[in-house]
Scaffold this active site. Sequence first.
Site, PDB file in Angstrom:
ATOM      1  N   HIS A   1      -7.178   0.822  -6.831  1.00 55.24           N
ATOM      2  CA  HIS A   1      -7.432  -0.065  -5.689  1.00 55.24           C
ATOM      3  C   HIS A   1      -8.092  -1.341  -6.228  1.00 55.24           C
ATOM      4  CE1 HIS A   1      -7.775  -1.339  -1.701  1.00 55.24           C
ATOM      5  NE2 HIS A   1      -8.647  -0.495  -1.206  1.00 55.24           N
TER       6      HIS A   1
ATOM      7  N   GLN B   1      -9.986  -3.946  -3.967  1.00 57.57           N
ATOM      8  CA  GLN B   1     -11.295  -3.465  -3.543  1.00 57.57           C
ATOM      9  C   GLN B   1     -12.340  -3.789  -4.611  1.00 57.57           C
ATOM     10  OE1 GLN B   1     -12.343  -1.852  -0.640  1.00 57.57           O
ATOM     11  NE2 GLN B   1     -14.330  -2.298  -1.555  1.00 57.57           N
TER      12      GLN B   1
ATOM     13  N   ARG C   1       0.884  -1.183   0.000  1.00 55.08           N
ATOM     14  CA  ARG C   1       0.000   0.000   0.000  1.00 55.08           C
ATOM     15  C   ARG C   1       0.910   1.218   0.000  1.00 55.08           C
ATOM     16  NH1 ARG C   1      -5.521   1.333   3.246  1.00 55.08           N
ATOM     17  NH2 ARG C   1      -6.196  -0.163   1.680  1.00 55.08           N
TER      18      ARG C   1
ATOM     19  N   ASP D   1     -17.305   6.960  -2.411  1.00 55.24           N
ATOM     20  CA  ASP D   1     -16.087   6.802  -1.601  1.00 55.24           C
ATOM     21  C   ASP D   1     -15.793   8.171  -0.987  1.00 55.24           C
ATOM     22  OD1 ASP D   1     -13.666   5.953  -0.521  1.00 55.24           O
ATOM     23  OD2 ASP D   1     -12.568   5.995  -2.420  1.00 55.24           O
TER      24      ASP D   1
ATOM     25  N   CYS E   1     -16.553   1.553  -0.409  1.00 56.58           N
ATOM     26  CA  CYS E   1     -15.417   0.682  -0.068  1.00 56.58           C
ATOM     27  C   CYS E   1     -15.077   0.735   1.412  1.00 56.58           C
ATOM     28  CB  CYS E   1     -14.210   1.074  -0.903  1.00 56.58           C
ATOM     29  SG  CYS E   1     -13.697   2.769  -0.667  1.00 56.58           S
TER      30      CYS E   1
ATOM     31  N   ARG F   1     -13.858  -8.816   0.417  1.00 52.46           N
ATOM     32  CA  ARG F   1     -12.414  -8.603   0.204  1.00 52.46           C
ATOM     33  C   ARG F   1     -11.669  -9.890   0.549  1.00 52.46           C
ATOM     34  NH1 ARG F   1     -10.313  -3.458   0.548  1.00 52.46           N
ATOM     35  NH2 ARG F   1      -8.395  -4.537  -0.004  1.00 52.46           N
TER      36      ARG F   1
HETATM   37  N1   CP Z   1     -11.480  -0.411   1.699  1.00 52.08           N
HETATM   38  C1   CP Z   1     -10.240  -0.466   2.213  1.00 52.08           C
HETATM   39  O1   CP Z   1      -9.244  -0.689   1.525  1.00 52.08           O
HETATM   40  O2   CP Z   1     -10.174  -0.230   3.542  1.00 52.08           O
HETATM   41  P1   CP Z   1      -8.852  -0.028   4.397  1.00 52.08           P
HETATM   42  O3   CP Z   1      -8.256   1.297   3.990  1.00 52.08           O
HETATM   43  O4   CP Z   1      -9.294  -0.027   5.822  1.00 52.08           O
HETATM   44  O5   CP Z   1      -7.901  -1.136   4.096  1.00 52.08           O
HETATM   45  N1  NVA Z   2     -10.040   6.490  -1.884  1.00 55.64           N
HETATM   46  C1  NVA Z   2      -9.715   6.050  -0.548  1.00 55.64           C
HETATM   47  C2  NVA Z   2      -9.901   4.592  -0.436  1.00 55.64           C
HETATM   48  C3  NVA Z   2      -9.650   4.024   0.933  1.00 55.64           C
HETATM   49  C4  NVA Z   2      -9.852   2.538   0.989  1.00 55.64           C
HETATM   50  C5  NVA Z   2      -8.291   6.445  -0.210  1.00 55.64           C
HETATM   51  O1  NVA Z   2      -7.414   6.288  -1.051  1.00 55.64           O
HETATM   52  O2  NVA Z   2      -8.072   6.949   0.898  1.00 55.64           O
END
Ligand code: CP
Ligand code: NVA
Length: 313
Positions: free
Chosen positions: A137, A140, A110, A232, A272, A300
């Site tokens: 993502h 997701q 990440r 989101d 998400c 997930r």
């Molecule tokens: N939806 C998602 O990726 O959540 P987190 O940021 O908690 O991993």
């Molecule tokens: N768009 C959001 C998704 C989190 C799972 C972010 O990048 O913070």
Amino acid sequence: MNKKKFRGRDFLELTDYSQEELHYLLDTARELKRMEMMKVRDEKPLRDKIIALLFEKPSLRTRVSFEVAVRELGGEVFYLGPQEVGLGQREAVKDVAQVLDRMVDGLIIRTFAHENLLEIARFASVPVINGLSDLYHPCQVLGDLLTLQEKKGKLQGIKICFLGDGNNVCHSWINAASILGLELTVSTPERYRPSPSIWEEAQVRGKKSGAQIIYEANPQKAIKGAEVVYTDVWTSMGKEAEKEERKAFLQLYQVNSHLLSEASPEFIVMHCMPAKRGEEITDEVMDGPHSVVVDEAENRLHAQKALLALILS
Ligand code: CP
Ligand code: NVA
């Protein structure tokens, strides 16, 4: 399909995979979920495998679902958080990649910058999975597609509307639609439109798959007849300095009961998570009968088990 096709591959974005391969991933996820519900655990495809999670941003769902998935598949997993590695700061991204590559069997990353992920994938021979970058993502959206199939019985011919910020989740939805031939309307303020290059490439891909990917700035028009309403956060991780400005520009895109009165009677609401209740979505909608947000979170786990089993066994 021969499942050997998946072995050893990265999963950096959905576009790394064909329509047939994505369907196979989803079928595998459905089968693993079914077996889990019947309490039948198959052989352990990740036995003797050690997976590292390297995360530069916080996470609940991605971290927990991957940790549980790896363990349920018989492997071992450890987590390196934002303070521990200093990707590109304490040392060069390619050095981190080369060292981890000698010690583990797979990497889940990440990161703030998608380029970091590409560089890690270039310098690591083991499979690299995108656990969220600034651009995409994909894990997701894989879980979301599984949820959509469960709720609507199919993916094609369903009117999907993504409202809010044209962000990483939106980009992966655009790519999913373009590969799988879906009907997706994206509704954002002009200044928060999805990346033009991702959009253009999706349009080209979508011509082959029969996808209809449309931009409509007006949220009332965009949501008309939608069977799936997706939103989101307005401020993704890393963009916190723009929070107030974003709130002002995105207010009209809030998913609330008033806006939803234009959707199809059978609509579902997807998010998400994590959600900023009271901003992009109201409590009433998030907790209401049309919301499937917690199913998405659970899926997930099943989707990622399929992914791990296919690329790492
Ligand atoms: N939806 C998602 O990726 O959540 P987190 O940021 O908690 O991993
Ligand atoms: N768009 C959001 C998704 C989190 C799972 C972010 O990048 O913070």
